[in-house]
Design a protein around this motif. Structure first.
Motif, PDB file in Angstrom:
ATOM      1  N   TRP A 275      38.305  36.522  43.857  1.00  0.00           N
ATOM      2  CA  TRP A 275      36.927  36.974  43.530  1.00  0.00           C
ATOM      3  C   TRP A 275      36.866  38.072  42.416  1.00  0.00           C
ATOM      4  O   TRP A 275      36.117  38.279  42.057  1.00  0.00           O
ATOM      5  CB  TRP A 275      36.612  37.464  44.926  1.00  0.00           C
ATOM      6  CG  TRP A 275      37.274  38.445  45.549  1.00  0.00           C
ATOM      7  CD1 TRP A 275      37.451  39.774  45.472  1.00  0.00           C
ATOM      8  CD2 TRP A 275      38.307  38.346  46.480  1.00  0.00           C
ATOM      9  NE1 TRP A 275      38.453  40.413  46.213  1.00  0.00           N
ATOM     10  CE2 TRP A 275      38.931  39.371  46.963  1.00  0.00           C
ATOM     11  CE3 TRP A 275      38.550  37.089  47.460  1.00  0.00           C
ATOM     12  CZ2 TRP A 275      39.810  39.415  48.013  1.00  0.00           C
ATOM     13  CZ3 TRP A 275      39.597  37.197  48.187  1.00  0.00           C
ATOM     14  CH2 TRP A 275      40.143  38.351  48.680  1.00  0.00           C
ATOM     15  N   VAL A 276      38.386  38.641  42.560  1.00  0.00           N
ATOM     16  CA  VAL A 276      38.367  39.978  41.551  1.00  0.00           C
ATOM     17  C   VAL A 276      38.292  39.269  39.960  1.00  0.00           C
ATOM     18  O   VAL A 276      37.428  39.966  39.187  1.00  0.00           O
ATOM     19  CB  VAL A 276      39.581  40.447  41.438  1.00  0.00           C
ATOM     20  CG1 VAL A 276      40.141  41.449  40.558  1.00  0.00           C
ATOM     21  CG2 VAL A 276      40.254  40.801  42.963  1.00  0.00           C
ATOM     22  N   ALA A 277      38.462  38.186  39.591  1.00  0.00           N
ATOM     23  CA  ALA A 277      38.262  37.588  38.438  1.00  0.00           C
ATOM     24  C   ALA A 277      37.232  36.678  38.255  1.00  0.00           C
ATOM     25  O   ALA A 277      36.340  36.639  37.191  1.00  0.00           O
ATOM     26  CB  ALA A 277      39.494  36.658  37.924  1.00  0.00           C
ATOM     27  N   ALA A 278      36.831  35.988  39.624  1.00  0.00           N
ATOM     28  CA  ALA A 278      35.552  35.343  39.505  1.00  0.00           C
ATOM     29  C   ALA A 278      34.277  35.745  39.116  1.00  0.00           C
ATOM     30  O   ALA A 278      33.282  35.319  38.494  1.00  0.00           O
ATOM     31  CB  ALA A 278      35.516  34.320  40.969  1.00  0.00           C
ATOM     32  N   ALA A 279      34.000  37.128  39.822  1.00  0.00           N
ATOM     33  CA  ALA A 279      32.814  37.678  39.562  1.00  0.00           C
ATOM     34  C   ALA A 279      32.261  38.020  38.243  1.00  0.00           C
ATOM     35  O   ALA A 279      31.555  37.761  37.751  1.00  0.00           O
ATOM     36  CB  ALA A 279      32.363  38.871  40.706  1.00  0.00           C
ATOM     37  N   PRO A 280      33.270  38.773  37.529  1.00  0.00           N
ATOM     38  CA  PRO A 280      33.043  39.088  36.182  1.00  0.00           C
ATOM     39  C   PRO A 280      32.774  38.004  35.256  1.00  0.00           C
ATOM     40  O   PRO A 280      31.909  37.635  34.320  1.00  0.00           O
ATOM     41  CB  PRO A 280      34.198  39.933  35.575  1.00  0.00           C
ATOM     42  CG  PRO A 280      35.190  40.017  36.789  1.00  0.00           C
ATOM     43  CD  PRO A 280      34.526  39.329  37.991  1.00  0.00           C
ATOM     44  N   GLY A 281      33.590  36.816  35.701  1.00  0.00           N
ATOM     45  CA  GLY A 281      33.628  35.632  34.939  1.00  0.00           C
ATOM     46  C   GLY A 281      32.274  34.938  35.091  1.00  0.00           C
ATOM     47  O   GLY A 281      31.684  34.487  34.070  1.00  0.00           O
ATOM     48  N   ALA A 282      31.628  34.968  36.465  1.00  0.00           N
ATOM     49  CA  ALA A 282      30.312  34.455  36.569  1.00  0.00           C
ATOM     50  C   ALA A 282      29.397  35.318  35.736  1.00  0.00           C
ATOM     51  O   ALA A 282      28.417  34.581  35.440  1.00  0.00           O
ATOM     52  CB  ALA A 282      30.168  34.350  38.163  1.00  0.00           C
ATOM     53  N   ALA A 283      29.344  36.529  35.810  1.00  0.00           N
ATOM     54  CA  ALA A 283      28.383  37.307  34.933  1.00  0.00           C
ATOM     55  C   ALA A 283      28.656  36.850  33.495  1.00  0.00           C
ATOM     56  O   ALA A 283      27.361  36.820  32.900  1.00  0.00           O
ATOM     57  CB  ALA A 283      28.808  38.827  35.297  1.00  0.00           C
ATOM     58  N   ILE A 284      29.844  36.759  32.914  1.00  0.00           N
ATOM     59  CA  ILE A 284      29.972  36.398  31.573  1.00  0.00           C
ATOM     60  C   ILE A 284      29.024  35.174  31.246  1.00  0.00           C
ATOM     61  O   ILE A 284      28.392  34.767  30.490  1.00  0.00           O
ATOM     62  CB  ILE A 284      31.253  36.512  30.944  1.00  0.00           C
ATOM     63  CG1 ILE A 284      32.064  37.942  31.019  1.00  0.00           C
ATOM     64  CG2 ILE A 284      31.426  35.750  29.589  1.00  0.00           C
ATOM     65  CD1 ILE A 284      33.194  37.973  30.918  1.00  0.00           C
ATOM     66  N   PHE A 285      29.592  34.294  32.115  1.00  0.00           N
ATOM     67  CA  PHE A 285      28.797  32.947  32.028  1.00  0.00           C
ATOM     68  C   PHE A 285      27.380  32.853  31.927  1.00  0.00           C
ATOM     69  O   PHE A 285      26.731  32.319  31.318  1.00  0.00           O
ATOM     70  CB  PHE A 285      29.534  32.127  33.309  1.00  0.00           C
ATOM     71  CG  PHE A 285      28.827  30.646  33.406  1.00  0.00           C
ATOM     72  CD1 PHE A 285      28.838  29.581  32.451  1.00  0.00           C
ATOM     73  CD2 PHE A 285      27.935  30.631  34.500  1.00  0.00           C
ATOM     74  CE1 PHE A 285      28.401  28.289  32.613  1.00  0.00           C
ATOM     75  CE2 PHE A 285      27.182  29.355  34.714  1.00  0.00           C
ATOM     76  CZ  PHE A 285      27.618  28.329  33.724  1.00  0.00           C
TER      77      PHE A 285
END
Lengths: 308, 264
Positions: A275-285
């Motif tokens: 989740w540490v990388a997934a949440a900002p990744g989803a936001a950028i996406f």
């Protein structure tokens, strides 16, 4: 027109769509309304617009919306917690709430996007229209400079600029702006080349209008819409470049909650604490997708040939 | 509007326009007296439009001179040279294609305000309203965009734009060839009325002999950038033409007849 059979309780719609506007303001508003009607028929574009507006609101009310501080975490009790009711997106290795960091990070994303658009679009527009209108030596010189910038991959050139200027979000913005204007210059020049042959340009030429007046008042307004569309479609790339620079440690510096830097941080724990990388990744996406959808909608709405 | 200068004529001396290797206009001279209406006739590519463009500075003049002609008895001083701001105000042009000569993103109001702004002429509000009135377009058209107008209405706007600077010479580049027959007559009548009211000098380019005989007192026939002959409209109406090319042009303008030209 269709305004006759449209069931409208207030007269404002007829006023806007009038064939015989009575004032400058009514004509301009009517035109804007026509563009909005074309735009709002595109559902996906409306979704993109909604996400962009949401991003604006989140950035504006970040202090009120964020449940925790984006900078201070408790290393003893809240380190790398999975998503839960207390921490919706979990916490990172410093014990900071990821949701709060993403909310505050939206400000940085918006800062980058707006600043790059303000810096790069006018440069590209001026260079392209001036080159296209004047032709000859000026055209050749300006376009070769543009070609030089186009010859480098954008991220590499941005890396070189940041390395020279020093890491930091402001320098990242300058680097991205410097590398993103050439395509706008190309578009503006191509449009100018077709426009400058038109009789309506010849008409103002023979009246004695100065070249600057013709470029600024007659040619640029016709190029603006395609550049706006292109800038909007490029927003995703700009966000990704900023995130990429952040990821490489050349953009925003810790502890700034920049989305790219947050992903870089989460890379260490990506297998166990995804989740540490997934949440900002989803936001950028999500934001990149929103700008792309918005750009598609704007292309249809601003197309001069499709004016209703 | 009280001190409108009287009509001026136009003199073109030994004009040549050469693009790279191609000679578009070859040593052509014209003299149009003040208040006169002069026609230039010829087939496509004969260089007739290029002459107009060279007069107002849109095409490069390779050789020759363009100057204004003062009316007889007028000694008010020097006439403006081509390319000067004053020359540009006095010589205006109406283009062939009304669909291409109006800026697609500007209202009629902006289009008409632009020449006034360039020449710093005050009183824009009343001038624009009067110009629209004169060409038979009411107030309702002022804030429309070109795409909301018909071809004839657009050409009226183009005429209003040319006349709003109160010029003395109007260059007409096939002003009606893009319009259908009934609208053609309307626009020609409007032009004729404007000429009478403002004492304008016309230079009309057309491939249509009927239009030129209707509008002009004198005319020149051109072929491949050269002058073929110059004659009066009466000569043309009575078929008093000497050059074989002009005769062929006359026969062609009568249109196709069953049985060939001999039957006509």
């Amino acid at each position: 027109m269709s305004a006759v059979n449209a069931p409208s309780p207030g007269g404002w719609r007829e006023w806007l769509m009038s064939d015989r506007p009575q004032s400058r303001r009514q004509a301009a508003l009517g035109r804007a309304y026509g563009g909005w009607r074309t735009f709002s028929r595109n559902r996906l574009a409306m979704l993109g617009l909604a996400i962009v507006i949401a991003l604006l609101l989140v950035a504006l009310f970040a202090n009120q919306l964020a449940p925790y501080s984006p900078y201070i975490g408790d290393l003893r009790t809240t380190r790398l917690l999975p998503p839960s009711a207390a921490h919706w997106f979990g916490t990172d290795d410093q014990g900071r709430d990821i949701l709060s960091r993403i909310i505050h990070g939206s400000r940085i994303t918006l800062f980058v996007v707006v600043l790059v658009a303000i810096l790069a679009a006018p440069i590209g527009l001026v260079v392209g229209t001036v080159a296209g209108y004047s032709g000859g030596l000026i055209d050749a010189a300006l376009m070769r400079i543009t070609d030089i910038f186009l010859a480098f991959p954008r991220l590499i050139l941005a890396l070189a600029f940041v390395a020279a200027l020093g890491p930091g979000i402001e320098n990242a913005v300058i680097a991205i702006a410097i590398t993103s204007w050439p395509p706008y210059a190309r578009i503006a020049r191509a449009e100018t080349l077709t426009i400058r042959q038109a009789d309506y340009i010849a008409a103002v030429q023979l009246m004695g209008a100065s070249p600057w007046r013709i470029v600024l008042r007659h040619i640029m307004p016709l190029c603006v819409s395609s550049v706006i569309v292109r800038v909007t479609l490029d927003m995703a790339g700009i966000i990704l470049t900023a995130a990429g620079l952040g990821f490489l440690g050349l953009g925003a510096q810790p502890p700034t909650p920049e989305w790219g830097a947050m992903i870089a941080n989460g890379r260490l724990y990506v297998l166990d604490q995804w989740w540490v990388a997934a949440a900002p990744g989803a936001a950028i996406f999500l934001v990149s997708l929103a700008f792309n959808l918005l750009g598609d909608g704007l292309r249809d709405a601003l197309d001069p040939k499709g004016v209703k | 509007m009280t001190a409108r200068p009287v009509a001026a004529g136009l003199a073109i001396d030994n004009l040549s326009v050469v693009y790279d290797e191609f000679t578009a206009v070859d040593n052509v001279s014209i003299r149009v007296e003040p208040g006169q209406s002069f026609g230039i006739v010829g087939e496509s590519g004969s260089g007739k439009s290029t002459i107009l463009r060279a007069v107002c500075g849109l095409a490069p003049r390779t050789a020759g001179a363009v100057s204004l002609v003062a009316p007889p008895g007028d000694r008010t001083g020097a006439l403006p040279a081509p390319g000067s701001r004053e020359f540009r105000r006095r010589v205006q042009m109406v283009f062939q294609d009304p669909y291409g000569s109006l800026h697609p993103r500007q209202t009629i109001d902006r289009t008409l305000a632009e020449p006034l702004a360039i020449h710093r002429m005050g009183d824009a509000e009343t001038r624009i309203e009067r110009a629209l009135d004169e060409v038979g377009l009411g107030k309702g058209f002022r804030f429309r965009y070109p795409h909301q107008l018909s071809g004839g209405q657009r050409q009226r706007v183009a005429i209003a734009r040319a006349l709003i600077l109160e010029p003395q010479i109007l260059l007409l580049d096939e002003p009606t060839s893009a319009l259908d027959a009934s609208v053609q007559a309307e626009v020609l009548n409007l032009l004729e009325e404007m000429r009478r009211r403002h004492g304008l000098t016309f230079v009309l380019v057309s491939h249509d002999l009927a239009v030129v005989t209707h509008m002009c007192e004198r005319l020149m026939v051109m072929q491949r950038g050269r002058r073929v002959e110059e004659l009066s409209a009466d000569d043309l109406a009575l078929s008093r033409v000497s050059d074989p090319y002009t005769q062929r042009l006359m026969v062609a303008s009568r249109g196709f007849r069953r049985g060939g030209p001999e039957a006509a």
